[in-house]
Design a protein around this motif. Sequence first.
Motif, PDB file in Angstrom:
ATOM      1  N   ALA A   1       1.050  -1.105  -0.263  1.00 25.11           N
ATOM      2  CA  ALA A   1      -0.032   0.578   0.165  1.00 25.11           C
ATOM      3  C   ALA A   1       1.057   1.270  -0.190  1.00 25.11           C
ATOM      4  O   ALA A   1       1.731   1.412   0.458  1.00 25.11           O
ATOM      5  N   CYS A   2      -0.033   2.121  -0.705  1.00 24.59           N
ATOM      6  CA  CYS A   2       0.996   3.594  -1.063  1.00 24.59           C
ATOM      7  C   CYS A   2       0.732   4.544   0.368  1.00 24.59           C
ATOM      8  O   CYS A   2       1.929   5.367   0.793  1.00 24.59           O
ATOM      9  N   GLY A   3       0.155   4.804   0.666  1.00 27.17           N
ATOM     10  CA  GLY A   3      -0.813   5.270   1.720  1.00 27.17           C
ATOM     11  C   GLY A   3      -0.618   6.434   2.181  1.00 27.17           C
ATOM     12  O   GLY A   3      -1.197   7.371   2.959  1.00 27.17           O
ATOM     13  N   SER A   4      -1.200   7.263   0.077  1.00 23.15           N
ATOM     14  CA  SER A   4      -1.158   8.207   0.350  1.00 23.15           C
ATOM     15  C   SER A   4      -2.604   8.456  -0.820  1.00 23.15           C
ATOM     16  O   SER A   4      -2.936   9.368  -0.519  1.00 23.15           O
ATOM     17  N   CYS A   5      -2.674   7.426  -1.642  1.00 26.64           N
ATOM     18  CA  CYS A   5      -4.666   8.247  -1.901  1.00 26.64           C
ATOM     19  C   CYS A   5      -5.309   7.650  -1.327  1.00 26.64           C
ATOM     20  O   CYS A   5      -4.917   6.884  -0.037  1.00 26.64           O
ATOM     21  N   ALA A   6      -6.602   8.221  -2.104  1.00 22.00           N
ATOM     22  CA  ALA A   6      -8.065   8.046  -0.936  1.00 22.00           C
ATOM     23  C   ALA A   6      -8.230   6.792  -0.609  1.00 22.00           C
ATOM     24  O   ALA A   6      -8.751   7.072   1.126  1.00 22.00           O
ATOM     25  N   PHE A   7      -8.001   5.508  -1.244  1.00 23.63           N
ATOM     26  CA  PHE A   7      -8.307   4.086  -0.128  1.00 23.63           C
ATOM     27  C   PHE A   7      -7.647   3.930   1.244  1.00 23.63           C
ATOM     28  O   PHE A   7      -7.811   3.845   1.985  1.00 23.63           O
ATOM     29  N   CYS A   8      -5.662   4.366   0.251  1.00 17.89           N
ATOM     30  CA  CYS A   8      -4.790   4.332   1.683  1.00 17.89           C
ATOM     31  C   CYS A   8      -5.726   5.174   3.102  1.00 17.89           C
ATOM     32  O   CYS A   8      -5.293   4.763   4.131  1.00 17.89           O
ATOM     33  N   LYS A   9      -6.369   5.975   2.393  1.00 14.09           N
ATOM     34  CA  LYS A   9      -6.489   7.986   3.615  1.00 14.09           C
ATOM     35  C   LYS A   9      -7.558   7.696   3.902  1.00 14.09           C
ATOM     36  O   LYS A   9      -7.269   7.113   5.589  1.00 14.09           O
ATOM     37  N   LYS A  10      -8.734   6.134   3.933  1.00 13.37           N
ATOM     38  CA  LYS A  10      -9.793   5.302   4.285  1.00 13.37           C
ATOM     39  C   LYS A  10      -9.284   4.075   5.330  1.00 13.37           C
ATOM     40  O   LYS A  10     -10.183   3.574   5.535  1.00 13.37           O
ATOM     41  N   GLN A  11      -8.153   4.007   5.319  1.00 17.58           N
ATOM     42  CA  GLN A  11      -7.572   2.882   5.779  1.00 17.58           C
ATOM     43  C   GLN A  11      -8.236   1.251   5.133  1.00 17.58           C
ATOM     44  O   GLN A  11      -8.290   0.115   5.624  1.00 17.58           O
ATOM     45  N   LEU A  12      -8.399   1.450   3.971  1.00 20.59           N
ATOM     46  CA  LEU A  12      -8.827   0.456   3.467  1.00 20.59           C
ATOM     47  C   LEU A  12      -7.589  -0.085   2.512  1.00 20.59           C
ATOM     48  O   LEU A  12      -7.363   0.011   0.985  1.00 20.59           O
ATOM     49  N   TRP A  13      -6.540  -0.267   2.741  1.00 20.97           N
ATOM     50  CA  TRP A  13      -5.087  -0.620   2.401  1.00 20.97           C
ATOM     51  C   TRP A  13      -5.047  -1.784   1.388  1.00 20.97           C
ATOM     52  O   TRP A  13      -4.674  -1.466   0.184  1.00 20.97           O
ATOM     53  N   SER A  14      -5.519  -2.778   1.835  1.00 18.60           N
ATOM     54  CA  SER A  14      -6.049  -3.060   0.455  1.00 18.60           C
ATOM     55  C   SER A  14      -6.245  -2.869  -1.150  1.00 18.60           C
ATOM     56  O   SER A  14      -6.816  -4.041  -2.179  1.00 18.60           O
ATOM     57  N   ALA A  15      -7.290  -2.268  -1.099  1.00 18.59           N
ATOM     58  CA  ALA A  15      -7.751  -1.240  -1.942  1.00 18.59           C
ATOM     59  C   ALA A  15      -6.961   0.065  -2.307  1.00 18.59           C
ATOM     60  O   ALA A  15      -7.195   0.356  -3.249  1.00 18.59           O
ATOM     61  N   CYS A  16      -6.074  -0.145  -2.022  1.00 17.62           N
ATOM     62  CA  CYS A  16      -4.772   1.019  -2.488  1.00 17.62           C
ATOM     63  C   CYS A  16      -4.480   0.906  -4.515  1.00 17.62           C
ATOM     64  O   CYS A  16      -4.781  -0.051  -5.146  1.00 17.62           O
ATOM     65  N   ASP A  17      -4.898   2.116  -4.536  1.00 15.99           N
ATOM     66  CA  ASP A  17      -4.879   2.212  -5.945  1.00 15.99           C
ATOM     67  C   ASP A  17      -3.556   2.098  -7.075  1.00 15.99           C
ATOM     68  O   ASP A  17      -3.511   3.235  -7.761  1.00 15.99           O
ATOM     69  N   ASN A  18      -2.854   2.653  -6.031  1.00 11.79           N
ATOM     70  CA  ASN A  18      -0.805   2.448  -6.772  1.00 11.79           C
ATOM     71  C   ASN A  18      -0.050   1.689  -6.456  1.00 11.79           C
ATOM     72  O   ASN A  18       1.759   1.863  -6.594  1.00 11.79           O
TER      73      ASN A  18
END
Lengths: 397, 217
Positions: free
Chosen positions: A89-106
């Motif tokens: 997980a990248c930690g900075s996309c919209a999904f990481c920010k929502k704690q949906l780490w396994s949905a990371c965009d990047n």
Amino acid sequence: MKAVCWMGKSKVETLTVADPQILNPHDAIIKITRTAICGSDLHLYDGFIPTMEAGDVLGHEFMGIVEETGKAVTNLKRGDRVVVPFTIACGSCAFCKKQLWSACDNTNPNAHLMEAAYGYSGSGLFGYSHMMGGYAGGQAQYARVPFANVGPLKIESDLPDEKVLFLSDIFPTGYMAAENAQIEPGDTVAVWGCGPVGQFAIASAFMLGAGRVIAIDRLPERLQMARSIGAITVDYSEEDVDVLTALKDLTGGMGPDSCIDAVGLEAHSSDLKGLYDSVKVALLLETDRPIVLRQAIQAVRKGGTLSIPGVYGGLLDKVPFGAAFGKGITMKMGQTNMHKYMKPLLNRIQQGQIDPTYIISHRITLDEAPDMYKIWRDKKENVTKIVIDPWATKQAA
Amino acid sequence: MSDALKEKPNAESLPKSNGAAVLIDGHYAPPPADKDGKLWVRTSARIEAEPQQCYDIWRDLENIPSWQEEIVEVRRTGEKTSHWVMRSGDKTIEWDSEILADEPGKRIAWHSIAGDAQNAGEVIFEKAPTGRGAFVTVLQEFRMGKLATAWETLIGRNPKQAVIENLRHLKAMAETGEIPRIEPQPHGQRGTVGEMKKSLYGEKVPVPSGTKERVSA
Ligand SMILES: NC(=O)c1ccc[n+]([C@@H]2O[C@H](COP(=O)([O-])OP(=O)(O)OC[C@H]3O[C@@H](n4cnc5c(N)ncnc54)[C@H](O)[C@@H]3O)[C@@H](O)[C@H]2O)c1
Ligand SMILES: [Zn+2]
Ligand SMILES: [Zn+2]
């Protein structure tokens, strides 16, 4: 270095391959000290997950020592001991920010493959097909870990590797399964599958307040393990046992408040329904065998919750959606949002609330891995969890 | 607007239209259809950044090779013109491009004026609804020609997909400062079908570097 490679369906070999190298500024190279074989690896071994390629390095449960860091890595340095989450997980996309780490965009370089199959792409995973990123895995001596500022969990205490290794996947996975089950104090929770994920789901269900946990499997050593941590067990393969009836009998006819499917797409069955699914899968009319999913939908009480950590990959047949609707149930599922759980669960281990090593049955070398895949698939030798020391050499007999 | 519904605590005011024609009079409009040898692609990304930051990445023409696939050089040739070089395998394609509109932080439009490729495009940068980052929408048009054919035959990638991937790379750059990649990495013998599968998985196109600098410390 040495690595366990997928060479085709039911074919795994330990080979000498190139060492990994830093490719991006946030990468780190980890010298692996412990790694494991997971139930998810069986779906690759058995050819259920598309876009594997001969030569792919397997493994997504690993930990080790930081060997080298890219120039943008700021919170790790050479020599740090870390556990690596299997989702990247990248930690900075919209999904990481929502704690949906396994949905990371990047983090999935092959996002277009997953988009074609699923509509959108999830995060990249280690050692789990090209559709899921194509990243070389961790059943090896070294691995390249992207976004090292975000994923790896530093272990600063002197806990032995084995006690923290399962923070890389199955402990958080079992825990998220229990959290997804929306357990209220005193609830009855049914768990299908007493493999590692099921074991940690049972333990976590108790931690989250379950009053009674009913564990379902057919392997005596696993059922025994479930009883050892307080669950009531049901052997679905025993003559005259019908799982739905058993669950009614054990819940005063009401059904479990929550059901957890910790088996997934390769569920085993010996009755006619199982044969039906095997034939359909063989004919490519269906990709997964949703035997447990069907049972769990039928079994859960009205308005109850179904949590699905077991992996499904493609198309399912005869899923009783009418029953799901008719009872107004909630379903929660997905790859584990690893980064959310690793630290709190490390704290629980540190405080002595759980010792995750209780599931380990085998400790092996990388060279023994190919044979162990077979044993793992056939569930021989009372195998419950296999841990690999990638630097150990076989003892001369 | 009628006043049948009064409670809309978070609703935006009804957008009439926008660039790249996703909306017309508050109604969704599909992308233009391919016809007469013209291919269209429209794609969009929601990016956790300000529209201006995304614009700045796109507008830095000389740096485009670090995030657009197969582009090896972009050289300014005038105030509004630039020369583009694309390399696919051992084949090189070159063209000149002219900027038609440039609204900082909002929009860039261009078309090719000479060379091996005929293309035109527009990219819109706007604030996403309710302040959630930026929407970046690209509308690009190609004529079947050397450019589109090279993409399809050499790389095995539809030129439309290249536009989608480039926007994905821009998003990764804006959000993380790097582009995810796996090559080169350790693997065992790939065997004979390996190469075929590689192109099937779209892995034959090298991922742009994302940077001109060294990555290790
Ligand atoms: N969601 C995630 O992120 C995630 C992470 C790790 C693992 N998983 C998945 O969780 C599942 C379990 O993993 P594991 O490592 O425990 O695997 P495992 O293969 O060790 O365990 C599966 C267990 O299910 C039992 N089983 C098979 N058919 C059954 C049936 N009809 N009824 C009841 N039990 C049955 C087997 O006997 C076995 O004990 C797998 O699908 C795995 O891919 C998911
Ligand atoms: Zn796993
Ligand atoms: Zn992310």
